[in-house]
Design a protein around this motif. Sequence first.
Motif, PDB file in Angstrom:
ATOM      1  N   VAL A 157       0.335  -1.638   0.070  1.00 53.84           N
ATOM      2  CA  VAL A 157       0.380  -0.304  -0.332  1.00 53.84           C
ATOM      3  C   VAL A 157       0.960   0.875   0.412  1.00 53.84           C
ATOM      4  N   ASP A 158       1.745   1.098   0.984  1.00 50.53           N
ATOM      5  CA  ASP A 158       2.676   2.502   0.973  1.00 50.53           C
ATOM      6  C   ASP A 158       3.943   2.916  -0.276  1.00 50.53           C
ATOM      7  N   ASP A 159       3.992   1.666  -1.014  1.00 48.51           N
ATOM      8  CA  ASP A 159       4.625   1.682  -2.462  1.00 48.51           C
ATOM      9  C   ASP A 159       3.537   1.966  -3.398  1.00 48.51           C
ATOM     10  N   MET A 160       2.333   2.339  -3.007  1.00 49.62           N
ATOM     11  CA  MET A 160       0.978   2.835  -4.275  1.00 49.62           C
ATOM     12  C   MET A 160       0.998   1.412  -5.292  1.00 49.62           C
ATOM     13  N   THR A 163      -4.004  -0.279  -3.846  1.00 44.81           N
ATOM     14  CA  THR A 163      -5.040   1.001  -3.279  1.00 44.81           C
ATOM     15  C   THR A 163      -6.027  -0.272  -1.380  1.00 44.81           C
ATOM     16  N   THR A 172      -3.151  -1.068  -8.419  1.00 40.39           N
ATOM     17  CA  THR A 172      -2.435   0.255  -8.537  1.00 40.39           C
ATOM     18  C   THR A 172      -1.675   0.219  -9.574  1.00 40.39           C
TER      19      THR A 172
END
Length: 174
Positions: A157-160, A163, A172
Amino acid sequence: MTAHALAGALVDERRRVVFAAVVLGARDVPAVVARTGLPARDVATAVRRLTDTGVLVDDGSGLRVDDGWLRDVARSGATPSAPPADRRESILRTFLRDGALTRLPAQRGRRRVLLEHITTHTFEPGLRYPERAVDDALRPWCAGGEADHVTLRRYLVDDMLLTREHGVYWRTGP
């Protein structure tokens, strides 16, 4: 790498000083140490991080800034091409054993390569996953290693690459 990741690579003061020294002509770690007065260990760490993210390259004749690549990222904010296959394979061999993580790399560039690999081999683009399904999909990657599925999910999630919204996740990233 995105323009956002580029800014992240240069947010650290030591990395900016190292970057400036290379721009001004320092071609190796000893030259950067001499020019900046920073400890050799800090310089080596900054060079490795800047090289991992693509800001600096070592083309055999020494360190340099890849002007064309940097210009393209700055202008478009687009993601440049992936790291060379041999570097990617080396990272995957180092941190994966029998399809499971041995540990997560501390260096962001290496961790990104590993996270992209996990994302593309675990999650389908366009599908939505409840948190429990994400945890179930990530557990096998963490079997017998030092990493746990919750940390892995947080990094994704932090590295996108994933999502999250209201307990539902979707891919994503690549």
